[in-house]
Design an enzyme around this catalytic site. Structure first.
Site, PDB file in Angstrom:
ATOM      1  N   SER A   1       0.824  -1.208   0.000  1.00 54.92           N
ATOM      2  CA  SER A   1       0.000   0.000   0.000  1.00 54.92           C
ATOM      3  C   SER A   1       0.857   1.257   0.000  1.00 54.92           C
ATOM      4  O   SER A   1       1.959   1.296   0.560  1.00 54.92           O
ATOM      5  CB  SER A   1      -0.955   0.031   1.197  1.00 54.92           C
ATOM      6  OG  SER A   1      -1.559   1.299   1.339  1.00 54.92           O
TER       7      SER A   1
ATOM      8  N   TYR B   1      -2.964   0.623  10.399  1.00 56.92           N
ATOM      9  CA  TYR B   1      -2.682   0.379   8.985  1.00 56.92           C
ATOM     10  C   TYR B   1      -1.391   1.084   8.570  1.00 56.92           C
ATOM     11  O   TYR B   1      -0.524   0.497   7.918  1.00 56.92           O
ATOM     12  CB  TYR B   1      -3.853   0.874   8.136  1.00 56.92           C
ATOM     13  CG  TYR B   1      -3.841   0.407   6.696  1.00 56.92           C
ATOM     14  CD1 TYR B   1      -4.174  -0.901   6.375  1.00 56.92           C
ATOM     15  CD2 TYR B   1      -3.522   1.285   5.662  1.00 56.92           C
ATOM     16  CE1 TYR B   1      -4.184  -1.334   5.062  1.00 56.92           C
ATOM     17  CE2 TYR B   1      -3.525   0.863   4.338  1.00 56.92           C
ATOM     18  CZ  TYR B   1      -3.853  -0.443   4.046  1.00 56.92           C
ATOM     19  OH  TYR B   1      -3.864  -0.873   2.737  1.00 56.92           O
TER      20      TYR B   1
END
Length: 263
Positions: free
Chosen positions: A138, A151
């Site tokens: 990501s 995250y």
């Protein structure tokens, strides 16, 4: 890497980026595509959809023994693994208030799952002197997922681990790539928007949401060029440079964006 006649394993393969990779690998001529996911029925549907090269497997990526068993079974069935895509991931939409259980799950799925994949797949790759590890990390791993502390922290760790692998094993024939998309039209983003997570709202506000198939296209190009950082959103490279050159200014811009969204 050219996917023709290659054996690929994809975790988190039942939907989103994972299923798009499975379809594209099959179209590129892979001889076998193992679609592994916690949702065994959905994995089977994806595997069936790509034809005889597809094979489904139930897998909890947070369980090291299950990952090792998947690698062993794939090597027994097909003789080797050319490309292991550690693609599964989870978001929380929370900050420091996230319960320990959510931090632990993010750590195990977003980081330790990559460790487990490397531990299991590397020995045979090293014996052959070739192989490719693709870690879905990501853009949050090189920037910041505003509104999602677990995250952000775990994706930064994932990029760091991917770079360590690349530095350590490249001279032994092992290629490593970190796939770092920004906004992608997946169930993870849709679920975040449905409950109003700030991280998902920031992504939606950026206006740069790609389809999983577009991410798969970028992945094929990155694998062919043997790139470490695969950035389906090329602007992420510019953001990373700006962040490195002027961290205070970069953070000020993010705070301004947060204030606008909260207003």
């Amino acid at each position: 890497m050219n996917l023709t006649d290659k054996v690929a394993v994809i975790t988190g393969g039942a939907g989103g980026i994972g299923s798009a990779l499975a379809r594209r690998f099959a179209a590129e001529g892979a001889s076998a595509v193992v679609v592994a996911d916690l949702d065994a029925d959905a994995a089977r549907a994806v595997a069936d959809g790509i034809g005889p090269v597809g094979h489904a497997a139930a897998l909890d990526v947070a369980d090291s023994e299950q990952v090792r068993a998947l690698v062993d079974e794939t090597e027994r069935r097909y003789g080797r693994i050319d490309l292991f895509c550690a693609n599964a991931g989870v978001a929380t939409g929370q900050g420091i208030e996230a319960p320990d259980a959510d931090w632990d799950r993010a750590w195990r799925v977003n980081v330790l799952a990559h460790v487990y994949a490397a531990r299991a797949a590397l020995p045979a790759m090293l014996r052959r002197g070739q192989g490719h590890l693709l870690l879905t990390c990501s853009a949050a791993g090189v920037l910041t997922a505003v509104g999602d502390a677990p995250y952000t922290a775990t994706k930064h760790a994932a990029v760091g681990f991917a770079e360590w692998l690349a530095v350590t094993y490249r001279d032994q024939g092992i290629l490593v790539s970190a796939l770092c998309p920004q906004g992608v039209d997946t169930p993870m983003l849709a679920d975040g928007l449905a409950v109003g997570h700030l991280a998902a709202r920031v992504i939606a506000a950026s206006g740069a949401v790609l389809t999983p198939d577009q991410v798969a296209d970028a992945t094929i190009a990155g694998l062919a060029e043997e790139r470490f950082l695969i950035l389906p959103h090329p602007e992420v490279a510019d953001y990373a440079r700006r962040r490195a050159e002027d961290p205070d200014g970069w953070q000020a811009g993010l705070r301004k964006l947060i204030r606008r969204l909260r207003a």
